[in-house]
Write an enzyme that holds these catalytic residues in place. Structure first.
Site, PDB file in Angstrom:
ATOM      1  N   GLY A 174       0.815  -1.210   0.000  1.00  0.00           N
ATOM      2  CA  GLY A 174       0.000   0.000   0.000  1.00  0.00           C
ATOM      3  C   GLY A 174       0.843   1.251   0.000  1.00  0.00           C
ATOM      4  N   ALA A 175       1.951   1.225  -0.753  1.00  0.00           N
ATOM      5  CA  ALA A 175       2.924   2.319  -0.707  1.00  0.00           C
ATOM      6  C   ALA A 175       2.574   3.491  -1.612  1.00  0.00           C
ATOM      7  CB  ALA A 175       4.318   1.792  -1.084  1.00  0.00           C
ATOM      8  N   ARG A 185      -1.222  -1.220  -6.092  1.00  0.00           N
ATOM      9  CA  ARG A 185      -1.980  -1.484  -7.315  1.00  0.00           C
ATOM     10  C   ARG A 185      -1.842  -0.365  -8.336  1.00  0.00           C
ATOM     11  NH1 ARG A 185      -7.819  -2.054  -5.222  1.00  0.00           N
ATOM     12  NH2 ARG A 185      -7.032  -0.544  -3.720  1.00  0.00           N
ATOM     13  N   ASN A 191       0.892  -2.668   5.370  1.00  0.00           N
ATOM     14  CA  ASN A 191       0.087  -1.450   5.464  1.00  0.00           C
ATOM     15  C   ASN A 191      -1.175  -1.505   4.615  1.00  0.00           C
ATOM     16  OD1 ASN A 191      -0.398   1.611   5.706  1.00  0.00           O
ATOM     17  ND2 ASN A 191      -0.028   1.344   3.511  1.00  0.00           N
ATOM     18  N   TYR A 237     -15.338  -3.870   9.628  1.00  0.00           N
ATOM     19  CA  TYR A 237     -14.017  -3.226   9.609  1.00  0.00           C
ATOM     20  C   TYR A 237     -13.322  -3.432  10.955  1.00  0.00           C
ATOM     21  CZ  TYR A 237     -10.336   0.251   9.596  1.00  0.00           C
ATOM     22  OH  TYR A 237      -9.107   0.870   9.695  1.00  0.00           O
ATOM     23  N   GLY A 286      -5.322   6.146  15.338  1.00  0.00           N
ATOM     24  CA  GLY A 286      -6.666   6.686  15.439  1.00  0.00           C
ATOM     25  C   GLY A 286      -7.034   7.388  14.144  1.00  0.00           C
ATOM     26  N   THR A 336      -6.251  10.717   5.529  1.00  0.00           N
ATOM     27  CA  THR A 336      -5.682  10.182   4.288  1.00  0.00           C
ATOM     28  C   THR A 336      -6.855   9.967   3.320  1.00  0.00           C
ATOM     29  OG1 THR A 336      -5.908   7.885   5.041  1.00  0.00           O
ATOM     30  CG2 THR A 336      -3.830   9.015   5.563  1.00  0.00           C
ATOM     31  N   PHE A 349      -8.547   7.385   3.398  1.00  0.00           N
ATOM     32  CA  PHE A 349      -9.338   6.369   4.117  1.00  0.00           C
ATOM     33  C   PHE A 349     -10.843   6.640   4.045  1.00  0.00           C
ATOM     34  CE2 PHE A 349     -11.475   5.025   8.020  1.00  0.00           C
ATOM     35  CZ  PHE A 349     -11.116   3.695   8.118  1.00  0.00           C
TER      36      PHE A 349
END
Length: 250
Positions: free
Chosen positions: A9-10, A34, A84, A150, A181, A185, A187
């Site tokens: 996941g870089a 990816r 990650n 999740y 926490g 990003t 996310f």
């Protein structure tokens, strides 16, 4: 001799920030993700270390093994593995959840972590050294409403980190669990399927963590003295007291 780190996941977020922090410390990098164009752009930032790119989806077991097995002899002695890659999909009560979202989270957050680890750990065992860093979440420690699957996936990461430590310490391999926490990003954009306004509300009214904050903690853990294992780190924003307790301004 420079250490070698493989980071999944870089291409963005915590993975990208970790790659940048590692590069500053002179660690050679295997950048995985990816989005190969983003990996290529990231690698072009680094001029004083060696990098190589692996384009694969951790959810695909065959592709994961094939990609890591394709590494040349110069890259096979992986010293540090940063698991990650992962994501959240959807924010519904469990009775209204989308099974496709469940699959995406469990396949990436749990099975993907296992696939990459399975491909890397045997080399560490043979060499009698290594360090695995698993990215969990405060959600792995505190289950919250509408995030059941999740949270379950990240609780699994917590258990995997503890189990890996039990199994691998005898081989000279350290295992660190990092539980962030609220980190601003991509996310929330992924969780809310591109709904920018909804994603922005997650971080409104307080100063959230940044990807660089988590990268700093990972760097701290992997640079601990040989006799020290940083087993578990939970990192919250200053305004965050628990998974869903955030003190916002206004």
């Amino acid at each position: 001799m420079s250490r070698i780190a493989l980071i999944t996941g870089a291409s963005s977020g915590i993975g990208k920030a970790t790659a940048q922090a590692f590069a500053k410390s002179g660690i050679d990098l295997i950048l995985c993700g990816r989005r190969k164009d983003r990996l290529r752009d990231l690698s072009e930032e680094f001029h004083h270390i060696k990098t190589t790119l692996l384009d694969f989806d951790v959810r695909d077991r065959k592709d994961t093994f094939k990609a890591i097995e394709s590494l040349g002899s110069d890259w096979q002695n992986i010293d540090i593995l940063v698991n990650n890659a992962g994501n959240a999909h959807g924010f519904d009560p469990v009775d209204a959840g989308d099974p496709d979202d469940w699959d995406a989270m469990l396949d990436s957050n749990v099975k993907g972590l296992l696939y990459v680890s399975k491909a890397v750990i045997p080399g560490m065992v043979r060499r009698g050294r290594g360090h695995i860093v698993n990215l969990s979440s405060i959600a792995g420690k505190e289950t919250y409403a509408n995030g059941t699957v999740y949270c379950a996936s990240k609780a699994a990461v917590e258990a995997l980190s503890a189990g890996m430590r039990l199994d691998l310490t005898q081989h000279g391999i350290k295992v660190t669990n990092i539980a962030p926490g609220a980190v601003e990003t991509e996310f929330s954009m992924v969780r809310f399927k591109g709904d920018e306004a909804r994603a922005d509300k997650v971080y409104a009214g307080f100063d959230p963590l940044r990807a660089e904050d988590i990268a700093d903690s990972i760097l701290y853990a992997i640079n601990a003295p040989p006799h020290v294992t940083i087993a578990d780190i939970t990192i919250l924003a200053a305004a965050q007291a628990a998974a869903t307790t955030v003190y916002r301004k206004g």
